[in-house]
Design a protein around this motif. Structure first.
Motif, PDB file in Angstrom:
ATOM      1  N   ARG A  22      56.734  52.094  62.427  1.00  0.00           N
ATOM      2  CA  ARG A  22      56.032  54.093  62.350  1.00  0.00           C
ATOM      3  C   ARG A  22      55.025  54.064  62.862  1.00  0.00           C
ATOM      4  O   ARG A  22      54.323  54.826  64.097  1.00  0.00           O
ATOM      5  CB  ARG A  22      55.775  53.950  60.795  1.00  0.00           C
ATOM      6  N   ARG A  23      53.985  52.568  62.951  1.00  0.00           N
ATOM      7  CA  ARG A  23      52.565  52.365  63.382  1.00  0.00           C
ATOM      8  C   ARG A  23      52.610  52.068  65.369  1.00  0.00           C
ATOM      9  O   ARG A  23      51.496  53.241  65.510  1.00  0.00           O
ATOM     10  CB  ARG A  23      51.673  51.351  63.411  1.00  0.00           C
ATOM     11  N   TYR A  24      53.448  51.848  65.299  1.00  0.00           N
ATOM     12  CA  TYR A  24      54.023  51.550  67.089  1.00  0.00           C
ATOM     13  C   TYR A  24      54.728  52.932  67.595  1.00  0.00           C
ATOM     14  O   TYR A  24      54.539  53.457  68.984  1.00  0.00           O
ATOM     15  CB  TYR A  24      55.243  50.493  67.269  1.00  0.00           C
ATOM     16  N   ARG A  25      55.453  53.603  66.919  1.00  0.00           N
ATOM     17  CA  ARG A  25      55.782  55.013  67.453  1.00  0.00           C
ATOM     18  C   ARG A  25      54.811  55.670  67.206  1.00  0.00           C
ATOM     19  O   ARG A  25      54.629  57.132  68.342  1.00  0.00           O
ATOM     20  CB  ARG A  25      57.050  55.941  66.463  1.00  0.00           C
ATOM     21  N   LEU A  26      53.682  56.220  66.312  1.00  0.00           N
ATOM     22  CA  LEU A  26      53.155  57.202  66.113  1.00  0.00           C
ATOM     23  C   LEU A  26      51.416  56.600  67.254  1.00  0.00           C
ATOM     24  O   LEU A  26      50.975  57.854  67.996  1.00  0.00           O
ATOM     25  CB  LEU A  26      52.200  57.416  64.631  1.00  0.00           C
ATOM     26  N   LEU A  27      51.165  55.691  66.951  1.00  0.00           N
ATOM     27  CA  LEU A  27      49.595  54.771  67.548  1.00  0.00           C
ATOM     28  C   LEU A  27      50.323  54.715  69.529  1.00  0.00           C
ATOM     29  O   LEU A  27      48.961  54.445  69.792  1.00  0.00           O
ATOM     30  CB  LEU A  27      49.247  54.368  67.037  1.00  0.00           C
ATOM     31  N   GLY A  28      51.395  54.306  69.732  1.00  0.00           N
ATOM     32  CA  GLY A  28      51.805  53.607  70.666  1.00  0.00           C
ATOM     33  C   GLY A  28      51.459  52.109  70.638  1.00  0.00           C
ATOM     34  O   GLY A  28      50.589  50.809  69.719  1.00  0.00           O
TER      35      GLY A  28
END
Length: 443
Positions: free
Chosen positions: A30-36
Motif C-alpha cells: 500500500r505504501r509503494y502504491r500511494l507514496l511511490g
C-alpha cells in the motif's frame, strides 16, 4: 514492485526478501502504491511502530525496542516537557515571523547564548536541508563565489541545491560542477598520519582545483563529527588548518551541527567546540525541536549584513510560535536536566564497554566517538581492516530482532551508527552492550 537492491542506502529493506506478517506485507504494498518508489524502509524486516516513550519505541504488537539510533528525538520520545509546550502553544497562537511575537526573541536569546559571542544572529527554518540551503545562499552573496568543499561521504540535505553537495545520497544524485569532495579525515585508515595536516592539505588541493576551473570558493561545510562519514571525532583540533585555508581563499566555514549539536558530544554543547574553531555560520536541525520541525542558521552579523539589506528572507513555518515553544523546551530540558553531563558520563561508560567488545571480537576494527555518539567499524579482520559490509548488515538486523535499534554509516557501509537519546542511562547502555555482544558473537 521492484525487488532491486538499493546499494545507495545501507540497511535498506528489499521488497520480497523480508519475513513480514501478512498485515505488514500489505502495508508495504500500500505504501509503494500511494507514496511511490523513492521512499526507503530500514531493516530486513521493517518496523511497524505505533508509539514511543523515552528511549523506547513500541511496535503494533506492543513489543518494545531500545532506540539507540534516532537523534531526532534527542530528549527521548514524547518528552513531557516538549509535549506540554507544543500542546499549550498550539492552543494560544500559531503564526509566522511577519508579526511581532516575544517567544521567538526569547528563544533566540537563549540559543545564541550557547554560542561564541561572534555568532550574533539566528535565522529560522523547518529542516536542516533548509538551514544549509540558506547558509549557501548567504555564503554566495557574501563571498561572490559558488564553490563548495565537503567530505566524500557527507550528508547535508535533500533540497536540489543541498543534495548537490551531499555525496552520501549516492551516485544517482549528481554532485554540482561547483562542488569538490575531500577524503574523510579517517585516523583509523591513516594511522601514521597527522590527520590535521592531511585534511588541511586536501582542502587546499580542492581550493586549488576550484580556482583552476574558474570557480571562486564560497564555503567549506562539514558535520563537525563527520557522522555520515563514519563518526570521525578525533583528534580534537584537526579542523583548524582547513578552516584557515578556506578563509585565506576568500570563503567561509560552515559547521553543520544537525547531528553533532545540542550537547551530544558531552564535553561541549556544539561539536565544532572540540576543534577550537569559531565558524562563520552554524546550521541546526533534527533534534532542535525533539521532532517538531524547526531548524536554524546561526551567523556572524558582518556576514549577514549585506545579504539582509538586499534580500528579504521569509519562511512560512520557519520560526513559528509552536515550533519555537518546542525548541525552547528542548533547550531548557538540556540545561535543567543536565543532559550534557549525562551524555559525557553515560557516553564514557558506553565507550569503555565498546572497547571491551573490540578486544573480544576480531571483526570490530575501530571504536570511536564523543559523548553519546559512536561509530564501530566492522572489518573482515583487524589485521586487514577490510570493510565488512555484509557482516555489518547482519549485526544491525540481529540487534533489531533482539529489540535494539541502530543503523549504518561510512563509505564502506561498514560502520555501526550509534546515537541514543541524551536521556540514555547506564542501565540502557548495558542493555545495548549486551545485545551488541550477542550480535557480534554470532559472526
Amino acid at each position: 514492485m521492484s525487488k532491486k537492491i538499493d546499494l545507495s542506502m545501507p540497511n535498506a529493506f528489499v521488497p520480497g526478501q523480508g519475513n513480514l506478517s501478512s498485515e505488514d506485507d500489505a502495508m508495504v504494498a500500500r505504501r509503494y502504491r500511494l507514496l511511490g518508489p523513492a521512499y526507503r524502509l530500514m531493516y530486513e524486516n521493517p518496523l511497524h511502530l505505533v508509539r514511543g516513550e523515552g528511549v523506547w519505541l513500541y511496535d503494533v504488537n506492543g513489543r518494545p525496542y531500545l532506540d539507540v539510533y534516532n537523534n531526532v528525538t534527542s530528549l527521548g520520545h514524547c518528552h513531557p516537557r516538549v509535549v506540554e509546550a507544543i500542546r499549550e502553544q498550539v492552543g494560544i497562537l500559531a503564526t509566522n515571523t511577519r508579526y511581532l511575537h516575544s517567544l521567538i526573541l526569547d528563544y533566540a536569546e537563549r540559543l545564541l547564548a550557547t554560542f561564541p559571542s561572534a555568532l550574533g544572529h539566528v535565522m529560522f527554518a523547518c529542516t536542516g536541508s533548509e538551514a544549509n540551503d540558506l547558509a549557501y545562499r548567504i555564503a554566495k552573496f557574501h563571498t561572490g563565489g559558488t564553490g563548495v568543499i565537503v567530505t566524500d561521504m557527507s550528508y547535508h540535505g535533500i533540497s536540489d541545491t543541498v543534495s548537490q553537495f551531499s555525496p552520501s545520497l549516492g551516485k544517482s544524485v549528481n554532485l554540482g560542477v561547483h562542488v569538490r569532495t575531500v577524503p574523510s579525515p579517517h585516523a583509523y585508515h591513516y594511522p601514521h598520519c597527522d590527520i590535521g595536516a592531511k585534511f588541511t592539505a586536501d582542502v587546499k588541493s580542492a581550493i586549488d582545483d576550484l580556482l583552476r576551473h574558474g570557480i571562486k570558493p564560497a564555503m567549506l561545510i562539514v558535520d563537525s563529527l563527520f557522522t555520515s562519514d563514519g563518526v570521525l571525532a578525533d583528534p580534537g583540533g584537526f579542523l583548524k588548518g582547513a578552516v584557515d585555508a578556506i578563509r585565506a581563499a576568500g570563503g567561509i566555514f560552515v559547521a553543520d551541527e544537525v547531528q553533532p549539536g545540542f550537547a551530544r558530544t558531552g564535553d561541549f554543547m556544539w561539536g565544532f567546540q572540540r576543534h577550537g574553531v569559531e565558524p562563520d555560520m552554524v546550521t541546526l536541525g533534527k533534534p532542535m525541536g525533539n521532532g517538531q520541525p524547526i531548524s536554524a542558521t546561526v551567523i556572524r552579523p558582518e556576514i549577514l549584513q549585506e545579504f539582509g539589506e538586499n534580500a528579504r528572507y521569509f519562511n512560512t513555518f520557519g520560526g513559528n510560535a509552536v515550533s519555537c515553544a518546542a525548541a525552547f523546551a528542548v533547550l531548557q530540558a538540556i540545561q535543567d536536566e543536565k543532559l550534557q553531563e549525562n551524555a559525557r558520563v553515560v557516553g564514557a561508560h558506553m565507550a569503555e564497554g565498546l572497547s571491551k567488545l573490540k578486544a573480544r571480537h576480531d571483526i570490530v576494527g575501530d571504536v570511536r566517538g564523543a559523548g553519546l555518539i559512536f561509530g564501530l567499524e566492522i572489518v573482515t579482520d583487524q589485521t586487514s581492516a577490510k570493510a565488512g559490509r555484509e557482516a555489518t548488515t547482519r549485526v544491525v538486523n540481529r540487534m533489531r530482532d533482539d529489540g535494539v535499534l541502530i543503523s549504518v554509516c561510512g563509505k564502506g557501509y561498514n560502520v555501526l551508527k550509534i546515537r541514543p537519546p541524551l536521556v540514555f542511562s547506564r542501565e540502557n547502555a548495558d542493555m545495548f552492550l549486551a545485545a551488541l555482544d550477542r550480535a557480534l558473537a554470532a559472526e
